[in-house]
Scaffold this motif. Structure first.
Motif, mmCIF file in Angstrom:
data_model
loop_
_atom_site.group_PDB
_atom_site.id
_atom_site.type_symbol
_atom_site.label_atom_id
_atom_site.label_comp_id
_atom_site.label_asym_id
_atom_site.label_seq_id
_atom_site.Cartn_x
_atom_site.Cartn_y
_atom_site.Cartn_z
ATOM 1 N N LEU A 37 0.828 -1.201 0.000
ATOM 2 C CA LEU A 37 0.000 0.000 0.000
ATOM 3 C C LEU A 37 0.865 1.254 0.000
ATOM 4 N N GLY A 38 1.964 1.224 0.757
ATOM 5 C CA GLY A 38 2.865 2.372 0.810
ATOM 6 C C GLY A 38 3.512 2.681 -0.528
ATOM 7 N N ALA A 39 3.646 1.664 -1.377
ATOM 8 C CA ALA A 39 4.237 1.873 -2.701
ATOM 9 C C ALA A 39 3.356 2.763 -3.574
ATOM 10 N N PHE A 40 2.033 2.761 -3.313
ATOM 11 C CA PHE A 40 1.114 3.601 -4.088
ATOM 12 C C PHE A 40 1.272 5.074 -3.721
ATOM 13 N N PHE A 41 1.700 5.340 -2.493
ATOM 14 C CA PHE A 41 1.769 6.720 -2.010
ATOM 15 C C PHE A 41 3.153 7.334 -2.168
ATOM 16 N N ARG A 42 4.090 6.631 -2.758
ATOM 17 C CA ARG A 42 5.439 7.163 -2.969
ATOM 18 C C ARG A 42 5.452 8.126 -4.154
ATOM 19 N N ALA A 43 6.537 8.872 -4.269
ATOM 20 C CA ALA A 43 6.723 9.766 -5.413
ATOM 21 C C ALA A 43 6.957 8.923 -6.667
ATOM 22 N N GLU A 44 6.537 9.435 -7.798
ATOM 23 C CA GLU A 44 6.621 8.671 -9.044
ATOM 24 C C GLU A 44 8.050 8.333 -9.437
ATOM 25 N N ASP A 45 9.004 9.143 -9.042
ATOM 26 C CA ASP A 45 10.390 8.875 -9.419
ATOM 27 C C ASP A 45 11.102 7.965 -8.416
ATOM 28 N N HIS A 46 10.431 7.530 -7.365
ATOM 29 C CA HIS A 46 11.026 6.632 -6.367
ATOM 30 C C HIS A 46 11.139 5.234 -6.965
ATOM 31 N N GLU A 47 12.191 4.515 -6.575
ATOM 32 C CA GLU A 47 12.428 3.183 -7.158
ATOM 33 C C GLU A 47 11.369 2.162 -6.755
ATOM 34 N N ASN A 48 10.713 2.334 -5.595
ATOM 35 C CA ASN A 48 9.687 1.392 -5.142
ATOM 36 C C ASN A 48 8.264 1.848 -5.438
ATOM 37 N N TYR A 49 8.116 2.888 -6.271
ATOM 38 C CA TYR A 49 6.787 3.380 -6.635
ATOM 39 C C TYR A 49 6.054 2.324 -7.448
ATOM 40 N N MET A 50 4.761 2.196 -7.195
ATOM 41 C CA MET A 50 3.952 1.231 -7.936
ATOM 42 C C MET A 50 2.644 1.899 -8.318
ATOM 43 N N GLU A 51 2.192 1.662 -9.519
ATOM 44 C CA GLU A 51 0.933 2.223 -9.997
ATOM 45 C C GLU A 51 -0.222 1.448 -9.371
ATOM 46 N N CYS A 52 -1.213 2.170 -8.875
ATOM 47 C CA CYS A 52 -2.385 1.541 -8.265
ATOM 48 C C CYS A 52 -3.286 1.031 -9.387
ATOM 49 N N GLY A 53 -3.579 -0.239 -9.368
ATOM 50 C CA GLY A 53 -4.402 -0.826 -10.421
ATOM 51 C C GLY A 53 -5.887 -0.566 -10.219
ATOM 52 N N ASP A 54 -6.651 -0.826 -11.258
ATOM 53 C CA ASP A 54 -8.097 -0.630 -11.202
ATOM 54 C C ASP A 54 -8.732 -1.548 -10.158
ATOM 55 N N GLN A 55 -8.227 -2.762 -10.038
ATOM 56 C CA GLN A 55 -8.794 -3.733 -9.115
ATOM 57 C C GLN A 55 -8.636 -3.264 -7.659
ATOM 58 N N VAL A 56 -7.478 -2.707 -7.328
ATOM 59 C CA VAL A 56 -7.241 -2.227 -5.967
ATOM 60 C C VAL A 56 -8.170 -1.063 -5.653
ATOM 61 N N LEU A 57 -8.276 -0.108 -6.574
ATOM 62 C CA LEU A 57 -9.126 1.059 -6.352
ATOM 63 C C LEU A 57 -10.596 0.653 -6.257
ATOM 64 N N ARG A 58 -11.039 -0.244 -7.129
ATOM 65 C CA ARG A 58 -12.436 -0.705 -7.108
ATOM 66 C C ARG A 58 -12.757 -1.382 -5.783
ATOM 67 N N ASN A 59 -11.868 -2.277 -5.327
ATOM 68 C CA ASN A 59 -12.102 -2.960 -4.059
ATOM 69 C C ASN A 59 -12.043 -1.982 -2.884
ATOM 70 N N PHE A 60 -11.172 -0.983 -2.951
ATOM 71 C CA PHE A 60 -11.115 0.006 -1.887
ATOM 72 C C PHE A 60 -12.420 0.797 -1.817
ATOM 73 N N LEU A 61 -12.936 1.211 -2.963
ATOM 74 C CA LEU A 61 -14.186 1.979 -2.977
ATOM 75 C C LEU A 61 -15.353 1.139 -2.467
ATOM 76 N N ASN A 62 -15.413 -0.132 -2.861
ATOM 77 C CA ASN A 62 -16.473 -1.007 -2.367
ATOM 78 C C ASN A 62 -16.340 -1.218 -0.857
ATOM 79 N N GLY A 63 -15.128 -1.408 -0.381
ATOM 80 C CA GLY A 63 -14.896 -1.565 1.046
ATOM 81 C C GLY A 63 -15.207 -0.295 1.816
ATOM 82 N N LEU A 64 -14.934 0.853 1.196
ATOM 83 C CA LEU A 64 -15.212 2.139 1.833
ATOM 84 C C LEU A 64 -16.712 2.333 2.030
ATOM 85 N N VAL A 65 -17.496 1.903 1.067
ATOM 86 C CA VAL A 65 -18.948 1.982 1.200
ATOM 87 C C VAL A 65 -19.405 1.167 2.402
#
Length: 154
Positions: A37-65
């Motif tokens: 999860l912390g990899a999603f919140f890193r700066a884009e130029d950081h070596e451990n940065y990871m793009e948040c996928g659609d599946q993660v965001l969709r599940n987060f929004l459903n869980g948030l509801v």
């Protein structure tokens, strides 16, 4: 706007910590570690940065509801949940547990407030005198240019 931006804005707006986001994702049976999860919140130029996928965001929004509204059998008031999040944030105390750091002056006498610094010490300087005997005349660097825009006047 990328998925990472959406996730960051939701995190800030709802005042969520990483462990709370992990719990929200577990409400919809989606497991993720804090480091992933912390990899999603890193700066884009950081070596451990990871793009948040659609599946993660969709599940987060459903869980948030579910987290905010609750389930059909056990409904919740979203304002109560948000107030609980606000109360969990530790407040900063203005009390000082340690003394404030103060840099020491290079000249020991200079740092004292009760006496003026001595003029004979290493910090004593001679006053700067301007030499105004000869001044050079100003030279115009740019010539005056006449612009002719448009028609010639006759």
């Amino acid at each position: 706007m990328t998925n990472n931006d959406i996730l960051k804005k939701l995190r800030v707006a709802l005042m969520l910590r990483d462990d709370q986001i992990v719990e929200i994702l577990e409400l919809v049976d989606f497991r993720i570690t804090k480091s992933e999860l912390g990899a999603f919140f890193r700066a884009e130029d950081h070596e451990n940065y990871m793009e948040c996928g659609d599946q993660v965001l969709r599940n987060f929004l459903n869980g948030l509801v579910i987290h905010l509204r609750g389930t059909k059998e056990n409904p919740k008031n979203p304002n109560d949940v948000l107030a609980k999040h606000k109360a969990e944030i530790p407040k900063k105390d203005n009390t000082k547990e340690r003394p404030e750091f103060k840099a020491s002056a290079k000249d020991a006498e200079k740092g004292r407030g009760d006496k003026a610094p001595s003029k004979s010490g290493p910090a004593a300087k001679k006053p700067f005198k301007k030499n105004n005997t000869k001044t050079a005349p100003k030279v115009q660097v740019v010539e005056k240019v006449v612009y002719k825009n448009g028609k010639n006047k006759k």
